[in-house]
Enzyme design. Structure first.
Site, PDB file in Angstrom:
ATOM      1  N   CYS A   1       4.592   6.930  10.754  1.00 31.74           N
ATOM      2  CA  CYS A   1       3.679   7.884  10.408  1.00 31.74           C
ATOM      3  C   CYS A   1       2.998   8.816  11.314  1.00 31.74           C
ATOM      4  O   CYS A   1       2.870   9.877  11.269  1.00 31.74           O
ATOM      5  CB  CYS A   1       2.377   7.125   9.533  1.00 31.74           C
ATOM      6  SG  CYS A   1       1.765   5.546  10.510  1.00 31.74           S
TER       7      CYS A   1
ATOM      8  N   GLN B   1      -5.611   5.698  14.898  1.00 29.10           N
ATOM      9  CA  GLN B   1      -4.981   5.217  13.876  1.00 29.10           C
ATOM     10  C   GLN B   1      -5.837   4.582  13.056  1.00 29.10           C
ATOM     11  O   GLN B   1      -6.459   3.550  13.326  1.00 29.10           O
ATOM     12  CB  GLN B   1      -3.761   4.815  14.235  1.00 29.10           C
ATOM     13  CG  GLN B   1      -2.572   5.765  14.820  1.00 29.10           C
ATOM     14  CD  GLN B   1      -1.382   5.215  15.143  1.00 29.10           C
ATOM     15  OE1 GLN B   1      -0.970   5.427  16.460  1.00 29.10           O
ATOM     16  NE2 GLN B   1      -0.716   4.407  14.402  1.00 29.10           N
TER      17      GLN B   1
ATOM     18  N   ARG C   1      -6.183   2.028  17.711  1.00 27.29           N
ATOM     19  CA  ARG C   1      -6.541   1.854  16.383  1.00 27.29           C
ATOM     20  C   ARG C   1      -8.214   1.917  16.207  1.00 27.29           C
ATOM     21  O   ARG C   1      -8.903   1.513  16.904  1.00 27.29           O
ATOM     22  CB  ARG C   1      -6.389   0.519  15.781  1.00 27.29           C
ATOM     23  CG  ARG C   1      -6.632   0.215  14.233  1.00 27.29           C
ATOM     24  CD  ARG C   1      -5.541   0.739  13.340  1.00 27.29           C
ATOM     25  NE  ARG C   1      -4.328  -0.252  13.253  1.00 27.29           N
ATOM     26  CZ  ARG C   1      -3.149   0.193  12.910  1.00 27.29           C
ATOM     27  NH1 ARG C   1      -3.222   1.321  12.076  1.00 27.29           N
ATOM     28  NH2 ARG C   1      -2.031  -0.650  13.233  1.00 27.29           N
TER      29      ARG C   1
ATOM     30  N   HIS D   1      -4.590   9.284   9.916  1.00 28.23           N
ATOM     31  CA  HIS D   1      -4.530   9.315  11.451  1.00 28.23           C
ATOM     32  C   HIS D   1      -4.877  10.579  12.068  1.00 28.23           C
ATOM     33  O   HIS D   1      -4.645  11.752  11.565  1.00 28.23           O
ATOM     34  CB  HIS D   1      -3.092   9.064  11.663  1.00 28.23           C
ATOM     35  CG  HIS D   1      -2.691   7.425  11.344  1.00 28.23           C
ATOM     36  ND1 HIS D   1      -3.487   6.579  11.151  1.00 28.23           N
ATOM     37  CD2 HIS D   1      -1.097   6.973  11.379  1.00 28.23           C
ATOM     38  CE1 HIS D   1      -2.702   5.577  10.959  1.00 28.23           C
ATOM     39  NE2 HIS D   1      -1.357   5.834  10.959  1.00 28.23           N
TER      40      HIS D   1
ATOM     41  N   SER E   1       5.920 -11.368  -5.514  1.00 31.18           N
ATOM     42  CA  SER E   1       5.277 -10.380  -6.484  1.00 31.18           C
ATOM     43  C   SER E   1       6.022 -10.106  -7.502  1.00 31.18           C
ATOM     44  O   SER E   1       5.473  -9.541  -8.633  1.00 31.18           O
ATOM     45  CB  SER E   1       5.032  -8.874  -5.565  1.00 31.18           C
ATOM     46  OG  SER E   1       4.519  -9.278  -4.355  1.00 31.18           O
TER      47      SER E   1
ATOM     48  N   VAL F   1       0.717  -1.141   0.071  1.00 32.35           N
ATOM     49  CA  VAL F   1      -0.159  -0.099   0.007  1.00 32.35           C
ATOM     50  C   VAL F   1       0.916   1.156  -0.024  1.00 32.35           C
ATOM     51  O   VAL F   1       0.469   2.319  -0.740  1.00 32.35           O
ATOM     52  CB  VAL F   1      -0.887  -0.149   1.182  1.00 32.35           C
ATOM     53  CG1 VAL F   1      -0.314   0.087   2.483  1.00 32.35           C
ATOM     54  CG2 VAL F   1      -2.116   0.897   0.730  1.00 32.35           C
TER      55      VAL F   1
ATOM     56  N   PRO G   1     -18.753  -9.229  13.850  1.00 30.86           N
ATOM     57  CA  PRO G   1     -17.372  -9.625  12.997  1.00 30.86           C
ATOM     58  C   PRO G   1     -16.407  -9.842  13.956  1.00 30.86           C
ATOM     59  O   PRO G   1     -16.484  -9.683  15.194  1.00 30.86           O
ATOM     60  CB  PRO G   1     -17.011  -7.937  12.469  1.00 30.86           C
ATOM     61  CG  PRO G   1     -18.066  -7.208  13.258  1.00 30.86           C
ATOM     62  CD  PRO G   1     -19.217  -7.972  13.693  1.00 30.86           C
TER      63      PRO G   1
ATOM     64  N   SER H   1      -5.433   1.617   7.480  1.00 35.10           N
ATOM     65  CA  SER H   1      -4.290   1.470   6.224  1.00 35.10           C
ATOM     66  C   SER H   1      -3.110   1.543   6.903  1.00 35.10           C
ATOM     67  O   SER H   1      -2.142   1.247   6.186  1.00 35.10           O
ATOM     68  CB  SER H   1      -4.527   2.741   5.340  1.00 35.10           C
ATOM     69  OG  SER H   1      -4.693   3.875   5.938  1.00 35.10           O
ATOM     70  N   GLY H   2      -2.931   1.950   8.041  1.00 34.66           N
ATOM     71  CA  GLY H   2      -1.595   1.975   8.556  1.00 34.66           C
ATOM     72  C   GLY H   2      -0.991   0.504   8.721  1.00 34.66           C
ATOM     73  O   GLY H   2       0.083   0.430   8.875  1.00 34.66           O
TER      74      GLY H   2
HETATM   75  C1  2RA Z   1       0.152   1.696  12.084  1.00 31.95           C
HETATM   76  N1  2RA Z   1       2.294   3.353  12.089  1.00 31.95           N
HETATM   77  O1  2RA Z   1      -0.284   2.588  11.535  1.00 31.95           O
HETATM   78  C2  2RA Z   1       1.818   2.032  12.121  1.00 31.95           C
HETATM   79  C3  2RA Z   1       2.512   1.675  10.863  1.00 31.95           C
HETATM   80  N2  2RA Z   1       2.152   2.196   9.749  1.00 31.95           N
HETATM   81  O2  2RA Z   1      -0.142   0.605  12.123  1.00 31.95           O
END
Ligand code: 2RA
Length: 334
Positions: free
Chosen positions: A129, A156, A235, A242, A40, A13, A182, A159-160
């Protein structure tokens, strides 16, 4: 003058975002090589209106490469980055492999680009990030009043954690909407309708790897090992972007008015300085797909005189990873 660029981890990504960013910013590459693991190799990735064939990332693949942008994970970076550097490439690595190495600068161009000059191993580390967006906002404030303590809570995006994580959030959301329960595969539980702390345990008990990255990387980038950083990384059910709630204390009082003035002029920052109103704050859905670090809710603390609070939002795949790496490369080729 020729400039050969390799993107390692080109099918991931962030690797795909690196290619998109090179294209969008018309990076002056005379050749771009898409490299990845054997799994890949042979596939194709879009670039400049056509496609690049993905080649195997191996030592020989770096012959003639001037800049190697890595987003292939720490293990691959540890193995391949020195091989690429030995063949004359400047490596800009997005993994955690080299961030703590004293011989590898950890760089956010708006804050400490000069550090990139000292790279005895030929490797420049791209920060995590969640660190990048925070130091873009705090860097100018630190330069004015020297940070003493930062308390940060992160929100966050999925997509991290990569493609599969984004897909899992979307499928979990559909299942939840259909009345299902889920369960997690990529995530340690259901992210849809929930909050998770999914990172590995860190080297200190009770702290995650992600949290300790924010502590150590912030100190290294700002060049001050005495800055206290107290993170809680979370998350959230957001696909990309983020967000961070930051409390900052300095060695001298700083007012919100002074901070807003500094942020208004800060490179890479889009300041939201209207008074509080519902919905009038930086949001990940608005930041996704853009290059800036959105900063809002800049306000004097109610309990600690001279301390501030900020709300910081950015696209974690762009400024949080691919764009920051490409911006370093842009400054290098000048
Ligand atoms: C995350 N910062 O968001 C970490 C890795 N990209 O999972």
């Amino acid at each position: 003058m020729s400039c050969v660029v390799a993107v390692v981890g080109a099918t991931g990504v962030v690797g795909r975002e690196m290619l998109r960013t090179l294209e969008l910013r018309r990076f002056p590459a005379t050749e771009v090589r898409a490299l990845a693991s054997a799994r890949s190799a042979g596939s194709r990735v879009p670039f400049r209106g056509g496609e690049l064939e993905v080649k195997l990332a191996c030592a020989e693949a770096f012959d003639g490469v001037d800049i190697a942008l890595f987003s292939a994970g720490a293990a691959a970076a540890r193995e391949l980055a020195p091989l690429a550097a030995a063949r004359g490439a400047v490596v800009i690595d997005n993994s955690s492999a080299w961030r703590g190495d004293p011989d590898c600068p950890l760089v956010v161009p708006e804050v400490n680009m000069d550090a990139a000059k000292n790279r005895p191993k030929g490797i420049i580390a791209n920060p995590n990030c969640s660190t990048i967006q925070m130091v873009v906002a705090l860097g100018p404030l630190h330069a004015a009043a020297r940070l003493k303590h930062v308390v940060v809570s992160t929100y966050q995006a999925a997509s991290g954690k990569g493609h599969a994580a984004m897909d899992e959030l979307i499928s979990q959301t559909r299942e939840l909407a259909a009345g299902g329960e889920p369960v997690g595969n990529v995530f340690p539980g259901a992210l849809a309708g929930n909050l998770l702390m999914d990172w590995k345990a860190g080297s200190l008990p009770d702290w995650s790897e992600e949290e300790l990255k924010m502590v150590n990387e912030t100190r290294k980038i700002l060049g001050d090992p005495e800055i206290g950083v107290t993170p809680t990384t979370v998350r959230v059910p957001v696909v990309t972007g983020h967000s961070e709630a930051v409390h900052a204390q300095f060695h001298r009082p700083m007012t919100a008015a002074e901070a807003r003035e500094l942020l208004r002029r800060a490179p890479g920052v889009r300041l939201f300085d209207e008074p509080y109103a519902p919905g009038k704050h930086p949001q990940p859905r608005e930041a996704a797909g853009t290059d800036d670090v959105f900063v809002g809710r800049v306000r004097d603390d109610l309990a600690v005189p001279g301390a501030l609070n900020l709300w910081i939002v950015a696209d974690n795949l762009r400024k949080g990873a691919a764009l920051n790496a490409v911006q370093i490369a842009e400054r290098l080729v000048g």
